[in-house]
Write a protein that holds these residues in place. Structure first.
Motif: not given
Length: 420
Positions: A153-166, A309-318
């Motif tokens: 949770l203290n590391e830098t997060a990956s960059v994830d992309i969702r493809v817009n299939t429309l 709480s956003g605890t799961g996003t601490w990588r992105r929002n430390p």
């Protein structure tokens, strides 16, 4: 922009952070808007240094525990000296007192940075989480995973992309983003992950609505809804519309999605994203008592992506861990329960209610589920069956799944429907 000017800016940002309740990304956005001369490369560097400081926040807080003023300046000094390992000479050159540099070091500050530090630190300092949260976090992660999860949770997060299939396909996106070394995601059906670099929100594929930057876990929550073309769907806490967009793709722009939020101004960004994505089956709506009463038991699917709480996003929002308190958690638990009570009224008999958070805390996740089932026995829990993920709940974490921390549960409304 020289390093000394960047450091001066970071001190200003941290001073504002300690004086206000605003999230750090909002503080930066406002600051950069008012200082347009700061270029994009400098903004990225300032953000990287600042977030690195938050990844050492508990240690810096301990080092600065007796400081009563100029918090930003002392936090930066501590970081440069003890984490970046800058020499006194290097620090002196940065704190030169020149036009765009921080003021010269005082005698007290020189003594401060030359103090001896402890040879070891408490667990919460070493793993960088608020001490009061320790029993909650340990309740969520058993040993030996606890330390691994806290480190992740203290590391830098990956960059994830969702493809817009429309508008496009995964193959086309992979082909057009070769420089980022793109690979398919482990779980999400329409997601790819960038292994090299970070894509800008001003990239033409983002601007043209071909892709959305969205963590894999967030994409999976939309998949969990099992939305089909022609369904009536409510995204109850839609915010900026990330999951709304994913739902619209799953429904092939057919049916109706109601993107609800208590604060209609939050939906303004969603409207822009919907237009560029080519989505036209979404209706943005402020949550009001009148609207709720008129639409009871009308939705096939209701998604409650609850405030948490956003605890799961601490990588992105430390920075989120820096100000979060016991009082905040208690208030969130009450809000989550109230939202579920309200949202369940919209689910038609036989319809689905999906509850999700970006929290890793058992109290916000499983506890809320069990409390809801006890209060509303007409709902039953259904297992999660996605193409590449199966379980009682959707439960993701950085160490366990290489995603942000997410939780989701799916309920079916078993209320009896009388036949005509």
């Amino acid at each position: 922009m020289q390093l000394e000017a960047r450091v001066k800016t970071i001190i200003d940002l941290f001073d504002i952070f300690f004086e206000t309740s605003s999230p750090f990304d909002i503080i930066m956005a406002r600051y950069f808007k008012n200082h347009k001369w700061i270029g994009s490369a400098d903004r990225r560097a300032i953000a990287e240094i600042s977030y690195s400081m938050f990844r050492h926040f508990e240690k810096l807080k301990l080092i600065n525990q007796n400081i009563t003023e100029k918090f930003g300046r002392f936090f930066v000094l501590s970081f440069l000296k003890h984490e970046k390992k800058y020499s006194n000479k290097q620090i002196d050159e940065i704190f030169s007192g020149r036009k765009y540099a921080p003021g010269k070091l005082t005698d007290f500050e020189i003594k401060f940075i030359n103090r001896s530090l402890p040879s070891s630190y408490p667990l919460h300092v070493s793993l960088n989480y608020p001490q009061w949260l320790e029993p909650y976090l340990m309740k969520s992660f058993s040993s030996p995973d606890f330390e691994n999860e806290m480190k992740a949770l203290n590391e830098t997060a990956s960059v994830d992309i969702r493809v817009n299939t429309l508008k496009t396909t995964s193959d086309e996106v992979v082909n057009n983003l070769k420089e980022f070394n793109v690979e398919p995601m482990r779980y999400a059906s329409n997601g790819v992950r960038l292994r090299n670099g970070r894509i800008s929100r001003s990239h033409e594929m983002v601007i043209n609505g071909l892709i959305e930057i969205q963590d894999e876990g967030s994409q999976l929550i939309a998949e969990m809804c099992q939305a089909q073309p022609g369904d009536i769907v409510v995204d109850y806490c839609a915010g900026a519309g990330g999951k709304t967009l994913a739902l619209a793709c799953a429904m092939q722009n057919k049916g109706r999605i109601f993107a609800l939020d208590k604060y209609p101004e939050r939906l303004e960004n969603a409207k822009k994203r919907l237009r560029r994505a080519g989505v036209d089956n979404v209706y943005c709506q402020e949550i009001t008592g009148k609207w709720m009463k008129r639409h009871e038991q009308f939705a096939d699917i209701v998604l409650v992506d609850a405030p948490c709480s956003g605890t799961g996003t601490w990588r992105r929002n430390p920075d989120m861990r820096a100000k979060f308190t016991q009082k905040d958690l208690n208030e969130l638990l009450a809000v989550q329960a109230d939202i579920l009570r309200s949202a369940q009224k919209l689910v038609k008999p036989g319809g689905r209610l999906v509850y999700s958070t970006c929290s890793v805390l058992f109290d916000e996740d499983e506890d809320q589920v069990f409390r809801f089932l006890k209060e509303f026995p007409n709902f039953s829990l259904e297992d999660v069956h996605l193409s590449k993920y199966h379980g009682k709940f959707l439960k993701l974490s950085p160490y366990g799944n290489d995603t942000d921390g997410f939780f989701a549960a799916s309920f079916i409304n078993n209320k009896f429907v009388a036949k005509n």
